[in-house]
Design an enzyme around this catalytic site. Structure first.
Site, PDB file in Angstrom:
ATOM      1  CB  CYS A 136      -0.849  -0.051   1.272  1.00 30.73           C
ATOM      2  SG  CYS A 136      -1.757   1.423   1.568  1.00 30.73           S
ATOM      3  NE  ARG A 171     -10.182  -2.277  -0.778  1.00 27.36           N
ATOM      4  CZ  ARG A 171      -9.304  -1.848   0.134  1.00 27.36           C
ATOM      5  NH1 ARG A 171      -8.298  -1.098  -0.209  1.00 27.36           N
ATOM      6  NH2 ARG A 171      -9.455  -2.181   1.401  1.00 27.36           N
TER       7      ARG A 171
HETATM    8  P1  IMP Z   1      -1.189  -6.767   4.191  1.00 32.07           P
HETATM    9  O1  IMP Z   1      -1.726  -7.922   4.962  1.00 32.07           O
HETATM   10  O2  IMP Z   1      -0.244  -5.945   4.976  1.00 32.07           O
HETATM   11  O3  IMP Z   1      -0.599  -7.200   2.885  1.00 32.07           O
HETATM   12  O4  IMP Z   1      -2.428  -5.806   3.885  1.00 32.07           O
HETATM   13  C1  IMP Z   1      -3.614  -6.262   3.268  1.00 32.07           C
HETATM   14  C2  IMP Z   1      -4.612  -5.128   3.237  1.00 32.07           C
HETATM   15  O5  IMP Z   1      -4.097  -4.029   2.472  1.00 32.07           O
HETATM   16  C3  IMP Z   1      -5.914  -5.437   2.540  1.00 32.07           C
HETATM   17  O6  IMP Z   1      -6.791  -6.194   3.319  1.00 32.07           O
HETATM   18  C4  IMP Z   1      -6.444  -4.042   2.212  1.00 32.07           C
HETATM   19  O7  IMP Z   1      -7.109  -3.444   3.295  1.00 32.07           O
HETATM   20  C5  IMP Z   1      -5.186  -3.268   1.970  1.00 32.07           C
HETATM   21  N1  IMP Z   1      -4.945  -3.035   0.540  1.00 32.07           N
HETATM   22  C6  IMP Z   1      -5.102  -3.872  -0.484  1.00 32.07           C
HETATM   23  N2  IMP Z   1      -4.705  -3.311  -1.642  1.00 32.07           N
HETATM   24  C7  IMP Z   1      -4.283  -2.081  -1.337  1.00 32.07           C
HETATM   25  C8  IMP Z   1      -3.768  -0.993  -2.102  1.00 32.07           C
HETATM   26  O8  IMP Z   1      -3.556  -1.084  -3.317  1.00 32.07           O
HETATM   27  N3  IMP Z   1      -3.506   0.144  -1.423  1.00 32.07           N
HETATM   28  C9  IMP Z   1      -3.729   0.272  -0.092  1.00 32.07           C
HETATM   29  N4  IMP Z   1      -4.162  -0.737   0.677  1.00 32.07           N
HETATM   30  C10 IMP Z   1      -4.454  -1.901   0.057  1.00 32.07           C
END
Ligand code: IMP
Length: 546
Positions: free
Chosen positions: A349, A460
């Protein structure tokens, strides 16, 4: 910022007190404050800025029970609870039906992504709902005219063989045979009718048989499926041996009390066309809808929550994402049954960099979940989970469950194929849903991995229909983590051990002990963090579980 850990004992008395070891508990009683900080002091950003998971530690408590006695039952919405507080993200490199099935079997929940056509998403929901049943009430039934080739296609589509054949090819018609995987597998002529190869020496059970009785019949028979028939021999349902085995192997499986089917959740956007998508998902058996938006406090989302609650009162709504009490209040007022917390903490993100909006995750989780708890609305700590410790910290901050993207994207059950990176590592693609690649796919027609998308997924990021796409995520890869059937039990065992160290025997007990100040915390400096990680080794192998 100096942090006080309580009153120091007067110098002269201290030596004697420490020497007299048996008096330790009495001396402890004389201290007016406890070691460490209560949660509110910890999280007070006026003192040190907002915190995230790596900024603090939980102080150990008293171990009075084995780790295996720690239970992790927890609500995911107002009405639905899970036995394992772990969710997989609605991302097209994380959760399709295979991940959703396995997360649910293991006691958690996978939220199916919406970067695909409504029809493809509904089919994934259907696969989850059909996967494990007591009595299969809507089995796939063949007509006598069906060919072996058609049976093979159905097996490829649904992932199971073993189809009843009835006189007119539908349920409630006379059962005349069973076609098994083995019958069709090596049959050379696809044009032959299934009647040429079907078994007719059938073991059946009468309608009204209880699940336990039917399971006994199935266990004693050498058959894979047990058709249930009425007094006229018409097929009314089916019981499957593999479901029986799955029931034995997955005692934590997420199911509603009145149903033998797995709980299924899927994400949608908040545009008008998402109402049609939702209708298809509900028809396919959806239990929980997740309104998927990077900034949930919008007119569109509030109206969508109200629409879902009015149109499909049996469906629970998880709203989000939010990171402040003010955002949460709007969504709770609109009727949200659960909230998803996180903005900018995800591993793929770049929202905070591009939008200047977001909040460090520990602060966001504490702020929103302590507010939502007053209304009985459970919260999901979404994003930024890198290890077991982060899961525990998310729960300690008040979340009921934790959602993971990157941590699960490298498992066998995530969509996509493994490939070898330039460094020779086995990896899988992982991308933010706000990455240019994901948004372009959404515009072009979706990205469901196992079926041909027929029209676009939904928005989204409020940006997908704009002439310039503004990325809020990146596309990359993550290393192979093996199967979730091993990885999730490792995470669960890790959380159990951690709660044992803290001295709380359940998620609810952890919440209570954090709120009443029994569980204590401490900030950690950069050097404390370095000390807490492996250091000064020439080389090492970081194997996490066996
Ligand atoms: P991770 O577990 O740290 O990889 O985060 C996963 C979460 O990141 C997801 O459940 C979303 O809430 C968020 N997310 C997914 N895609 C994006 C993006 O492109 N930008 C910002 N947040 C994202």
């Amino acid at each position: 910022m100096p942090i006080s850990n309580g009153d120091a004992a007067p110098g002269s008395a201290m030596k004697a007190e420490i020497e007299d070891y048996t008096k330790a508990l009495e001396v402890l009683e004389t201290y007016t404050t406890r070691d460490g900080l209560d949660v509110d002091t910890l999280i007070d950003s006026d003192k040190h800025g907002a915190l995230t998971y790596n900024d603090f530690l939980v102080l150990p408590g008293y171990i009075g029970f084995p780790a295996s006695d720690v239970t992790l039952d927890t609500p995911v919405t107002k009405r639905i609870s899970l036995k394992v507080p772990l969710l997989s993200s609605p991302m097209d490199t994380v959760t399709e039906h295979n991940m959703a099935i396995h997360m649910a079997l293991l006691g958690g929940l996978g939220v199916i992504h919406h970067n695909c056509s409504p029809e493809d998403q509904a089919e994934m929901v259907r696969k989850v709902k059909r996967y494990e049943n007591g009595f299969i009430l809507d089995p796939v039934v063949l007509s006598p005219k069906a060919t072996v080739g058609e049976a093979k296609e159905l097996k490829a589509k649904w992932g199971f063989g073993g189809f009843p054949v009835t006189e007119d090819g539908s349920l409630r018609s006379k059962l005349i045979g069973m076609v098994t995987s083995r019958d069709i597998q090596f049959h050379p002529n696809n044009e032959d009718p299934v009647t040429a190869i079907m078994a007719t020496d059938l073991v059946t059970a009468p309608a009204g048989t209880t699940l336990a009785e039917a399971n006994d019949v199935l266990r004693q028979s050498k058959k894979g499926k047990l058709p249930i028939v009425d007094t006229n021999g018409n097929l009314v349902s089916l019981l499957s041996r593999s479901d029986l085995m799955k029931n034995l192997y997955y005692p934590l499986a997420s199911k509603l009390p009145h149903s033998k089917q797995l709980i299924c959740s899927a994400a949608i956007g908040t545009r008008e066309e998402d109402k049609h998508r939702l209708k298809l998902l509900v028809e396919a058996g959806l239990d929980i809808v997740n309104l998927d938006s990077s900034q949930g406090n919008s007119l569109y989302q509030i109206e969508m929550i109200k629409y879902v609650k009015k149109t499909f009162p049996e469906i629970d709504v998880i709203a989000g994402n939010v990171v402040t009490r003010e955002q949460a209040a709007s969504l709770i007022a609109a009727g949200a049954d659960g909230l998803r917390i996180g903005m900018g903490s995800g591993s793929a993100c770049i929202t905070q960099e591009v939008m200047a909006c977001g909040r460090p995750q520990a602060a966001a989780v504490r702020s929103v979940s302590s507010f939502a708890a007053r209304f009985g609305v459970p919260c999901i700590a979404d994003g930024g989970i890198q290890n077991v410790g982060h899961i525990v910290k998310g729960l300690a901050m008040g979340a009921s469950t934790v959602m993971m993207g990157g941590l699960l994207a490298g498992t066998t059950e995530s969509p996509g194929e493994y490939y070898v990176s330039n460094e020779g590592l086995l990896v899988k693609a992982y991308r933010g849903m706000g990455s240019i690649a994901a948004m372009e796919d959404r515009k072009a027609g979706g990205s469901a991995k196992d079926s041909k998308a027929s029209n676009a997924g939904t928005a989204r990021y409020f940006s997908e229909k704009a002439s310039v796409l503004v990325a809020q995520g990146v596309a990359g890869s993550v290393v192979d983590r093996g199967s979730v059937t091993k990885f999730i039990p490792y995470l669960v065992a890790g959380v159990q051990h951690s709660l044992q160290e803290i001295g709380t025997q359940s998620v609810a007990a952890l919440h209570e002990a954090v709120n009443n100040g029994t569980v204590r915390f401490e900030m950690r400096s950069a050097s404390a963090m370095a000390e807490g990680n492996v250091h000064d080794l020439h080389s090492y192998d970081k194997k996490l579980y066996a």
